[in-house]
Scaffold this active site. Structure first.
Site, PDB file in Angstrom:
ATOM      1  N   HIS A   8     -83.149  92.404  31.918  1.00 53.92           N
ATOM      2  CA  HIS A   8     -82.337  93.482  31.356  1.00 53.92           C
ATOM      3  C   HIS A   8     -80.966  93.526  32.011  1.00 53.92           C
ATOM      4  O   HIS A   8     -79.931  93.611  31.324  1.00 53.92           O
ATOM      5  CB  HIS A   8     -83.063  94.816  31.545  1.00 53.92           C
ATOM      6  CG  HIS A   8     -82.232  96.010  31.190  1.00 53.92           C
ATOM      7  ND1 HIS A   8     -82.216  96.567  29.924  1.00 53.92           N
ATOM      8  CD2 HIS A   8     -81.374  96.750  31.941  1.00 53.92           C
ATOM      9  CE1 HIS A   8     -81.381  97.596  29.914  1.00 53.92           C
ATOM     10  NE2 HIS A   8     -80.863  97.734  31.124  1.00 53.92           N
ATOM     11  N   GLU A   9     -80.927  93.470  33.327  1.00 54.29           N
ATOM     12  CA  GLU A   9     -79.651  93.571  34.039  1.00 54.29           C
ATOM     13  C   GLU A   9     -78.759  92.358  33.767  1.00 54.29           C
ATOM     14  O   GLU A   9     -77.544  92.491  33.581  1.00 54.29           O
ATOM     15  CB  GLU A   9     -79.892  93.749  35.544  1.00 54.29           C
ATOM     16  CG  GLU A   9     -80.660  95.005  35.923  1.00 54.29           C
ATOM     17  CD  GLU A   9     -80.009  96.289  35.424  1.00 54.29           C
ATOM     18  OE1 GLU A   9     -78.776  96.299  35.204  1.00 54.29           O
ATOM     19  OE2 GLU A   9     -80.734  97.287  35.247  1.00 54.29           O
ATOM     20  N   HIS A  30     -76.965  92.595  30.440  1.00 56.84           N
ATOM     21  CA  HIS A  30     -75.727  93.377  30.449  1.00 56.84           C
ATOM     22  C   HIS A  30     -74.525  92.481  30.761  1.00 56.84           C
ATOM     23  O   HIS A  30     -73.474  92.584  30.117  1.00 56.84           O
ATOM     24  CB  HIS A  30     -75.808  94.479  31.508  1.00 56.84           C
ATOM     25  CG  HIS A  30     -76.509  95.724  31.068  1.00 56.84           C
ATOM     26  ND1 HIS A  30     -76.178  96.417  29.926  1.00 56.84           N
ATOM     27  CD2 HIS A  30     -77.528  96.417  31.645  1.00 56.84           C
ATOM     28  CE1 HIS A  30     -76.952  97.480  29.810  1.00 56.84           C
ATOM     29  NE2 HIS A  30     -77.788  97.502  30.838  1.00 56.84           N
ATOM     30  N   GLU A  89     -77.663  99.665  26.333  1.00 54.98           N
ATOM     31  CA  GLU A  89     -78.967  99.628  26.983  1.00 54.98           C
ATOM     32  C   GLU A  89     -80.026  99.043  26.043  1.00 54.98           C
ATOM     33  O   GLU A  89     -80.868  98.239  26.458  1.00 54.98           O
ATOM     34  CB  GLU A  89     -79.377 101.036  27.433  1.00 54.98           C
ATOM     35  CG  GLU A  89     -78.514 101.625  28.536  1.00 54.98           C
ATOM     36  CD  GLU A  89     -78.530 100.793  29.805  1.00 54.98           C
ATOM     37  OE1 GLU A  89     -79.585 100.207  30.140  1.00 54.98           O
ATOM     38  OE2 GLU A  89     -77.473 100.716  30.468  1.00 54.98           O
TER      39      GLU A  89
END
Length: 273
Positions: free
Chosen positions: A136-137, A140, A198
């Site tokens: 997920h990070e 980004h 997100e």
């Protein structure tokens, strides 16, 4: 009024010219600040952060963070190359560090500079849970969300300037405008913008963790544990920078088969839990 009109034209021109392509969605995104400026700043800030915090080294957890990070980075490279973006990560300088902190958090700066806090490890529980967080990070960073937020922030500020100039003959109307614009642009534009990032990072991260060999449904289990930690102490979704945990769990459960199918294209047919 002439100045306000000129500023509006300049804003529109900046939006049209300063765009980049999201390699995962193919959509055009805001890029008022180029990565040639963002990455050096991110690398410097990352080193400053490490120098001011306790970095955990030579432990099993620190090695796990590095190992999972390398697998996620390799998955990103494979995906991007296969989809016509070979060389997209040329300027990345991957780094993976575990930092001693009770904060339940992790982040990835533009250019692949990753930090995982020890406080999140009891919730990730294992390698696959950690892969969900790190995927997920990293997503980004790969989707240039930091660049887009900086660009949107600049446009928000310029919009405020344009409104105040247009109403310069009426301080009372300026005050009304500033109150309405501040609330409206935040709740109506900036917060939904952040939530969309997100959601996009959840989706991309799921694909990355699957290609890296981790079971994507574990990400839903992770958010179920996150939800249990919240104890209901969260703002309404429309006032938050993040989707609710319930929304994220539903999305991830729906996307998990797609993530497995995408991983299959790369010869990944078994997934670690």
């Amino acid at each position: 009024m002439k100045f306000s009109k000129s500023l509006s034209i300049l804003l529109l021109g900046a939006i049209v010219v300063a765009c980049s392509t999201n390699p995962f969605t193919g959509k055009q995104t805001l890029a008022l600040v180029p990565n040639s400026q963002i990455l050096p700043m991110a690398f410097q800030q990352y080193q400053e952060f490490l120098s001011e915090n306790k970095v955990v080294k030579n432990t099993a957890d620190a090695q796990m963070v590095k190992s999972v990070g390398q697998k996620i980075a390799a998955a990103a490279e494979r995906y991007l190359t296969a989809n016509g973006y070979a060389g997209y990560l040329t300027d990345y300088r991957w780094e993976y560090n575990l930092v001693d902190s009770k904060d339940v958090n992790a982040w990835c700066m533009p250019g692949g500079k990753i930090v995982v806090y020890t406080g999140i490890l009891p919730i990730t529980k294992n390698e696959a849970g950690l892969a969900a967080v790190m995927g997920h990070e990293v997503a980004h960073a790969l989707a240039n969300h930091g660049q887009q937020r900086m660009s949107a922030g600049q446009l928000q500020q310029l919009g405020a300037v344009a409104g105040n100039v247009a109403l310069s003959n009426s301080p009372e109307n300026q005050q009304i405008f500033n109150t309405a614009y501040g609330l409206g642009s935040t709740v109506g534009i900036m917060l939904p913008f952040s939530r969309s990032h997100e959601t996009e990072a959840d989706h991309i991260g799921l694909i990355l963790m699957a290609i890296a060999g981790y079971e994507p449904s574990v990400a839903a289990e992770l958010w179920q544990r996150m939800q249990a930690q919240e104890n209901g102490n969260t703002p309404p979704e429309f006032l938050s920078t993040h989707p609710s945990s319930s929304t994220r769990i539903q999305n991830i459960q729906a996307w998990a088969p797609e993530a497995r199918a995408e991983a299959n294209k790369f010869g990944v047919t078994s997934f670690k839990r």
